[in-house]
Design a protein around this motif. Sequence first.
Motif, short mmCIF file in Angstrom:
data_model
loop_
_atom_site.label_atom_id
_atom_site.label_comp_id
_atom_site.label_asym_id
_atom_site.label_seq_id
_atom_site.Cartn_x
_atom_site.Cartn_y
_atom_site.Cartn_z
N PRO A 1 3.58 66.52 24.42
CA PRO A 1 5.77 66.86 25.15
C PRO A 1 5.48 67.65 23.43
N ALA A 2 5.20 67.24 22.49
CA ALA A 2 5.51 66.73 20.46
C ALA A 2 4.62 68.60 21.22
N ALA A 3 3.71 69.38 20.93
CA ALA A 3 3.08 70.80 21.10
C ALA A 3 4.01 71.41 21.67
N ARG A 4 4.83 71.18 23.13
CA ARG A 4 5.12 72.20 24.34
C ARG A 4 6.86 72.26 23.90
N LYS A 5 7.45 71.28 23.12
CA LYS A 5 8.30 71.53 23.03
C LYS A 5 8.21 72.30 21.73
N ALA A 6 7.16 72.31 20.65
CA ALA A 6 7.00 73.21 19.59
C ALA A 6 7.20 75.07 20.00
N TYR A 7 6.74 75.29 21.20
CA TYR A 7 5.71 75.99 21.57
C TYR A 7 7.29 77.83 21.41
N ASP A 8 8.12 77.06 22.53
CA ASP A 8 9.29 78.27 22.50
C ASP A 8 9.99 78.42 21.22
N VAL A 9 10.13 76.90 20.24
CA VAL A 9 11.09 77.59 19.08
C VAL A 9 10.13 78.49 18.27
N LEU A 10 9.15 78.30 18.15
CA LEU A 10 7.87 78.53 17.02
C LEU A 10 8.03 80.36 17.58
#
Length: 217
Positions: A114-123
């Motif tokens: 979930p942490a990686a998924r949340k960061a995906y669009d942000v980055l």
Amino acid sequence: MGMRNSRWCAATAVALLLTGCGGGTEDDSGNGKAVPLTKEQVRKALPDGEAMAGWKQSARPMAVEMNELYRGLDCPIKDNAGCENARFHGASTFQHDADAANVTFLIIAYDSEPAARKAYDVLWDGYYGGRAGQRAKTFALGPIGDERDARFGTSGFQGEPGAVAQIRVGTTLLWTLAASPRKGGIDEDGVRDLAKLLAERSRQAQNGDQPSAALGD
């Protein structure tokens, strides 16, 4: 995912084929697991000289604990957004002698999927989507990883070709940053091959296997 526009920052350093966009969220990689990687697993997931036939290693694979310095480098947006719950940074760099093309592989390893998924669009929206230039166009990577985006454009002031591919594989976010000092040094097919290599090695590591994928496999 639609086409995203993001600011230009000069680069230093594969679900069905999606038309007009590199994005996607389905995973065609089989029964791979999504587990946090150790620092050593991150280092081994990075392509090395053995995996990169025809390329010369410029910077050996390295992995370090995520700290203030690397949060600033990997997530250079407000409050280092996208680096929350990031555990390790990993990178390796290669050059192709025939045409002087270069590629940098980058990994951010998170403590959960979930942490990686949340960061995906942000980055992607906030930084990496702009690494191929303002006029870069999206291109499809194909069935690589759990999420994927890619753009091909220019990476310098003289219009040199450059490309960025961002992929999520389980608990990791992966980038392939490629550039060449002259036209023809890199192309979309070559970037796909390089991005697929990094994604396969990350999946192998999360499966608990020794990463062994190599160019040409």
